[in-house]
Design a protein around this motif. Structure first.
Motif, PDB file in Angstrom:
ATOM      1  N   SER A   1       0.791  -1.335  -0.080  1.00 22.02           N
ATOM      2  CA  SER A   1      -0.078  -0.074   0.130  1.00 22.02           C
ATOM      3  C   SER A   1       0.963   1.278   0.037  1.00 22.02           C
ATOM      4  CB  SER A   1      -1.009   0.032   1.251  1.00 22.02           C
ATOM      5  OG  SER A   1      -1.739  -1.098   1.126  1.00 22.02           O
ATOM      6  N   LYS A   2       1.908   1.215   0.930  1.00 27.81           N
ATOM      7  CA  LYS A   2       2.612   2.531   0.870  1.00 27.81           C
ATOM      8  C   LYS A   2       3.434   2.611  -0.368  1.00 27.81           C
ATOM      9  CE  LYS A   2       6.582   2.339   3.436  1.00 27.81           C
ATOM     10  NZ  LYS A   2       7.563   2.391   4.670  1.00 27.81           N
ATOM     11  N   TRP A   3       4.077   1.568  -0.767  1.00 25.16           N
ATOM     12  CA  TRP A   3       4.782   1.628  -1.828  1.00 25.16           C
ATOM     13  C   TRP A   3       4.176   2.097  -3.204  1.00 25.16           C
ATOM     14  CZ3 TRP A   3       7.752  -3.443  -0.944  1.00 25.16           C
ATOM     15  CH2 TRP A   3       8.732  -3.246   0.047  1.00 25.16           C
ATOM     16  N   PHE A   4       2.959   1.813  -3.249  1.00 21.33           N
ATOM     17  CA  PHE A   4       1.970   1.922  -4.399  1.00 21.33           C
ATOM     18  C   PHE A   4       1.591   3.510  -4.430  1.00 21.33           C
ATOM     19  CE2 PHE A   4      -2.191   2.747  -5.916  1.00 21.33           C
ATOM     20  CZ  PHE A   4      -2.299   2.665  -7.375  1.00 21.33           C
ATOM     21  N   LEU A   5       1.379   4.032  -3.016  1.00 15.99           N
ATOM     22  CA  LEU A   5       0.838   5.476  -2.951  1.00 15.99           C
ATOM     23  C   LEU A   5       2.087   6.212  -3.488  1.00 15.99           C
ATOM     24  CD1 LEU A   5      -1.293   5.594   0.106  1.00 15.99           C
ATOM     25  CD2 LEU A   5      -1.960   5.839  -2.493  1.00 15.99           C
ATOM     26  N   PHE A   6       3.369   5.906  -2.824  1.00 10.99           N
ATOM     27  CA  PHE A   6       4.761   6.685  -3.152  1.00 10.99           C
ATOM     28  C   PHE A   6       5.084   6.590  -4.548  1.00 10.99           C
ATOM     29  CE2 PHE A   6       7.171   6.167   0.971  1.00 10.99           C
ATOM     30  CZ  PHE A   6       6.646   6.809   1.592  1.00 10.99           C
ATOM     31  N   TYR A   7       4.582   5.398  -5.441  1.00 12.98           N
ATOM     32  CA  TYR A   7       4.508   5.561  -6.903  1.00 12.98           C
ATOM     33  C   TYR A   7       3.830   6.506  -7.486  1.00 12.98           C
ATOM     34  CZ  TYR A   7       5.334   3.974 -11.557  1.00 12.98           C
ATOM     35  OH  TYR A   7       5.649   4.132 -13.016  1.00 12.98           O
ATOM     36  N   VAL A   8       2.555   6.467  -6.977  1.00 19.55           N
ATOM     37  CA  VAL A   8       1.625   7.242  -7.867  1.00 19.55           C
ATOM     38  C   VAL A   8       2.085   8.823  -7.386  1.00 19.55           C
ATOM     39  CG1 VAL A   8      -0.808   7.884  -7.733  1.00 19.55           C
ATOM     40  CG2 VAL A   8      -0.531   5.629  -7.336  1.00 19.55           C
ATOM     41  N   ILE A   9       2.437   9.140  -6.201  1.00 18.93           N
ATOM     42  CA  ILE A   9       2.645  10.542  -5.933  1.00 18.93           C
ATOM     43  C   ILE A   9       3.988  11.027  -6.816  1.00 18.93           C
ATOM     44  CG2 ILE A   9       3.465  12.153  -4.257  1.00 18.93           C
ATOM     45  CD1 ILE A   9       1.663  10.431  -2.163  1.00 18.93           C
ATOM     46  N   SER A  10       4.952   9.830  -6.924  1.00 24.39           N
ATOM     47  CA  SER A  10       6.143  10.310  -7.610  1.00 24.39           C
ATOM     48  C   SER A  10       5.753  10.442  -9.176  1.00 24.39           C
ATOM     49  CB  SER A  10       7.202   9.026  -7.677  1.00 24.39           C
ATOM     50  OG  SER A  10       7.485   8.917  -6.242  1.00 24.39           O
ATOM     51  N   PHE A  11       4.941   9.796  -9.592  1.00 20.13           N
ATOM     52  CA  PHE A  11       4.409   9.741 -11.209  1.00 20.13           C
ATOM     53  C   PHE A  11       3.831  11.328 -11.258  1.00 20.13           C
ATOM     54  CE2 PHE A  11       1.247   9.297 -14.462  1.00 20.13           C
ATOM     55  CZ  PHE A  11       2.218   8.880 -15.552  1.00 20.13           C
ATOM     56  N   ALA A  12       2.868  11.668 -10.261  1.00 27.43           N
ATOM     57  CA  ALA A  12       2.218  13.060 -10.214  1.00 27.43           C
ATOM     58  C   ALA A  12       3.224  14.146 -10.208  1.00 27.43           C
ATOM     59  CB  ALA A  12       1.202  13.299  -9.156  1.00 27.43           C
ATOM     60  N   ILE A  13       4.362  13.954  -9.501  1.00 25.02           N
ATOM     61  CA  ILE A  13       5.254  14.829  -9.365  1.00 25.02           C
ATOM     62  C   ILE A  13       6.055  15.050 -10.610  1.00 25.02           C
ATOM     63  CG2 ILE A  13       7.582  15.500  -8.171  1.00 25.02           C
ATOM     64  CD1 ILE A  13       6.740  14.378  -5.563  1.00 25.02           C
ATOM     65  N   ALA A  14       6.485  13.803 -11.050  1.00 23.61           N
ATOM     66  CA  ALA A  14       7.128  13.750 -12.450  1.00 23.61           C
ATOM     67  C   ALA A  14       6.297  14.706 -13.664  1.00 23.61           C
ATOM     68  CB  ALA A  14       7.456  12.368 -12.923  1.00 23.61           C
ATOM     69  N   ASN A  15       5.101  14.545 -13.771  1.00 21.26           N
ATOM     70  CA  ASN A  15       4.264  15.336 -14.480  1.00 21.26           C
ATOM     71  C   ASN A  15       4.241  16.653 -14.426  1.00 21.26           C
ATOM     72  OD1 ASN A  15       2.526  13.393 -16.544  1.00 21.26           O
ATOM     73  ND2 ASN A  15       2.719  12.211 -14.594  1.00 21.26           N
ATOM     74  N   VAL A  16       4.301  16.935 -13.087  1.00 24.49           N
ATOM     75  CA  VAL A  16       4.173  18.661 -12.775  1.00 24.49           C
ATOM     76  C   VAL A  16       5.746  19.165 -13.339  1.00 24.49           C
ATOM     77  CG1 VAL A  16       4.372  20.171 -11.059  1.00 24.49           C
ATOM     78  CG2 VAL A  16       2.543  18.438 -10.957  1.00 24.49           C
ATOM     79  N   PHE A  17       6.620  18.526 -12.988  1.00 24.84           N
ATOM     80  CA  PHE A  17       7.875  18.733 -13.415  1.00 24.84           C
ATOM     81  C   PHE A  17       8.134  19.017 -14.824  1.00 24.84           C
ATOM     82  CE2 PHE A  17       9.171  18.755  -9.084  1.00 24.84           C
ATOM     83  CZ  PHE A  17      10.325  19.436  -8.825  1.00 24.84           C
ATOM     84  N   LEU A  18       7.564  17.898 -15.572  1.00 22.88           N
ATOM     85  CA  LEU A  18       7.442  18.031 -17.128  1.00 22.88           C
ATOM     86  C   LEU A  18       6.695  19.142 -17.501  1.00 22.88           C
ATOM     87  CD1 LEU A  18       8.576  16.348 -19.682  1.00 22.88           C
ATOM     88  CD2 LEU A  18       6.203  15.266 -19.471  1.00 22.88           C
ATOM     89  N   ALA A  19       5.663  19.742 -16.900  1.00 29.68           N
ATOM     90  CA  ALA A  19       4.863  20.842 -17.332  1.00 29.68           C
ATOM     91  C   ALA A  19       5.780  22.155 -17.057  1.00 29.68           C
ATOM     92  CB  ALA A  19       3.739  20.919 -16.526  1.00 29.68           C
ATOM     93  N   TYR A  20       6.793  22.123 -16.154  1.00 29.49           N
ATOM     94  CA  TYR A  20       7.750  23.271 -16.147  1.00 29.49           C
ATOM     95  C   TYR A  20       8.446  23.334 -17.339  1.00 29.49           C
ATOM     96  CZ  TYR A  20       6.529  24.550 -11.194  1.00 29.49           C
ATOM     97  OH  TYR A  20       5.899  24.964 -10.044  1.00 29.49           O
ATOM     98  N   PHE A  21       8.910  21.871 -17.873  1.00 30.30           N
ATOM     99  CA  PHE A  21       9.984  22.188 -18.790  1.00 30.30           C
ATOM    100  C   PHE A  21       9.503  22.143 -20.212  1.00 30.30           C
ATOM    101  CE2 PHE A  21      12.258  20.198 -15.068  1.00 30.30           C
ATOM    102  CZ  PHE A  21      13.337  21.189 -15.083  1.00 30.30           C
ATOM    103  N   ILE A  22       8.237  21.388 -20.656  1.00 30.79           N
ATOM    104  CA  ILE A  22       7.737  21.638 -21.895  1.00 30.79           C
ATOM    105  C   ILE A  22       6.481  22.437 -21.987  1.00 30.79           C
ATOM    106  CG2 ILE A  22       8.639  19.298 -22.101  1.00 30.79           C
ATOM    107  CD1 ILE A  22       5.802  18.131 -22.034  1.00 30.79           C
ATOM    108  N   GLY A  23       5.977  22.749 -20.937  1.00 29.02           N
ATOM    109  CA  GLY A  23       4.994  23.700 -20.855  1.00 29.02           C
ATOM    110  C   GLY A  23       3.732  22.655 -20.442  1.00 29.02           C
ATOM    111  N   SER A  24       2.716  23.365 -19.915  1.00 32.66           N
ATOM    112  CA  SER A  24       1.691  22.749 -19.390  1.00 32.66           C
ATOM    113  C   SER A  24       0.470  22.503 -20.604  1.00 32.66           C
ATOM    114  CB  SER A  24       0.849  23.609 -18.415  1.00 32.66           C
ATOM    115  OG  SER A  24       0.430  24.820 -18.924  1.00 32.66           O
ATOM    116  N   ASP A  25       0.581  23.381 -21.715  1.00 37.71           N
ATOM    117  CA  ASP A  25      -0.329  23.132 -22.687  1.00 37.71           C
ATOM    118  C   ASP A  25       0.077  22.019 -23.574  1.00 37.71           C
ATOM    119  OD1 ASP A  25      -1.950  25.213 -22.270  1.00 37.71           O
ATOM    120  OD2 ASP A  25      -0.815  26.581 -23.522  1.00 37.71           O
TER     121      ASP A  25
END
Length: 473
Positions: free
Chosen positions: A157-181
């Protein structure tokens, strides 16, 4: 900055390595108290800003964008181009000087209160850990427990939630680098249409997952150089999270608490050696040993020590924000000449930065002589060839850009259309010819002044040199 104990063997290794050189896992007690609540509210506000900034638009510009590949940047809604690199340099210098001033005055408080690594670790991932695994004692029992149904369920349970949040963080950082649009378009197209982006996204996800699942506080201790800079930046007047060794040790040193004991008469210090300050520390150090590179000034030990002091009827503040001079000599905090010097430098840099923003043009046009090309004679007329570049830093399209040769008199001919269309947040490049009568040339090099108009509005003026025949007069 408090006086260290006689035994300084703890300085021979970091707090997360045991005597055998193996990883000493930190099971931090769940903190609570006034300072923790303040840090929690600040962290939530910073997390809200971090996750929303790429999706906020100001004048159709992303609030924060760092597109290195396409060389597009936006800070607080102001678009920047490689031509504005000098402004980035000033911003970085301001950040360095500001952080230096902050550290000289208040120690490593940035790490405990503002650093994204600490905020994610302490306010997101570790709170999930407390929710699933329990507090310190429960986590230690679970770690030693056999892999039964309970441990497997909690770990998965913990590792799954950690992975989901890590994936969300990676997407947000990607939005900073390529643009949210662009990120939204990639999501709408699906992963099958953008395999390379998906692979990069998964790599960043696993990096974040590795950091917050295993590497954790060692980022602050091993990877980040800021902790080691403290030794250079701190002095006896810097306010840090410090243990009041004068009060805590007194004549007889620290000792366990005994009910109805008159500690003042016995000469024992106010520290009752409960080790709660050690158990709550997210980097596993003992704050009573004095200033250490592992300390991030997170204030967890302050809250826990104040709680213990209240329970045993002793004054709070045994661990508090204080300088070495305050603890040893009861001197209050004051702005030193060193701090005032940093403030003056910081204000001067901010003034330069603001001035640069005001004189910075939203449209930048340049004309350069085409390398390797010589002028041509056509009777008394000399023709030279140039290239132009028009950078449109605004979000509005420039629909009808034309060039006018102001001086000297001559003819300007664009290759292609007579007017130029420049999209918002984009640039246009091309070639042009300039014809000038030989009698108007000023020797081998003649300075040209070219005005750029969008319709009837003058948007910029460019200067270059016309390379003509050498005069032998």
């Amino acid at each position: 900055m408090s006086t260290p104990p006689l035994d300084e063997s703890f300085r021979d290794s970091i707090g997360t390595i045991d005597k055998m050189g193996k990883r000493a896992w930190v099971f931090a007690k769940k903190p609570s108290g006034k300072w923790y609540n303040r840090r929690k509210y600040l962290s939530y506000a910073l997390l809200l800003f971090l996750f929303s900034a790429p999706f906020i638009k100001v004048n159709r510009n992303q609030f924060l964008l760092f597109n290195v590949i396409e060389r597009k940047f936006s800070i607080f809604g102001f678009p920047f181009w490689p031509q504005d690199f000098h402004i980035f340099v000033i911003i970085m210098i301001i950040g360095i000087v500001g952080l230096t001033l902050f550290t000289v005055a208040f120690g490593r408080i940035f790490c405990g209160w503002f650093c994204p690594q600490t905020i994610f670790m302490e306010m997101v991932f570790r709170r999930i850990e407390y929710w699933i695994d329990g507090d310190r004692a429960a986590q230690m029992r679970l770690d030693k427990q056999a892999w039964d149904g309970e441990k497997i369920r909690k770990r998965v349970s913990k590792w799954f939630l950690f992975y989901v949040i890590s994936f969300a963080i990676a997407n947000v950082f990607l939005a900073y680098f390529i643009g949210s649009d662009q990120l939204i378009l990639l999501v709408e197209d699906g992963p099958s249409a953008h395999w390379s982006t998906l692979v990069a996204l998964l790599i960043f996800t696993y990096v974040f997952y590795f950091i917050y699942t295993w590497f954790r506080e060692q980022v602050c201790i091993i990877a980040c150089p800021y902790g080691r800079l403290q030794g250079v930046l701190l002095d006896t007047k810097s306010v840090i999270v410090a243990y009041d060794h004068v009060r805590g040790e007194k004549q007889e040193g620290r000792a366990k608490w005994h009910k109805d004991e008159d500690r003042a008469a016995s000469g024992k210090g106010d520290c009752i050696d409960c080790h709660v300050c050690v158990h709550v520390c997210p980097t596993g150090i003992d704050i009573r040993n004095g200033t250490q590179l592992e300390c991030t000034n997170c204030t967890a030990c302050i809250d826990e020590c104040d709680s213990i002091m209240t329970k045993v009827g002793l004054p709070k503040g045994l661990i508090r924000f204080a300088s070495e001079d305050e603890i040893n000599h009861h001197k209050p905090f004051e702005f030193t000449l060193r701090m005032k010097g940093y403030i003056v430098i910081l204000l001067a840099l901010i003034g330069v930065f603001v001035s640069m923003l005001f004189i910075r043009g939203s449209i930048e046009a340049t004309v350069l002589h085409l390398p390797g090309q010589l002028f041509q004679h056509n009777g008394t007329v000399v023709t030279d060839v140039f290239t132009y570049k028009i950078v449109n830093k605004t979000s509005d399209d420039l629909k009808s850009v034309r060039m006018v040769l102001r001086s000297p008199k001559g003819t300007l001919r664009l290759v292609g259309a007579k007017t130029i269309f420049v999209k918002g947040q984009n640039l246009a490049e091309g070639t042009l010819f300039i014809d000038i009568d030989e009698s108007l040339l000023d020797g081998e090099k003649t300075e040209l002044t070219i005005d750029f108009y969008n319709g009837d509005q003058l948007i910029d003026t460019g200067h270059t040199n016309f390379l003509g025949p050498r005069s032998f007069d």
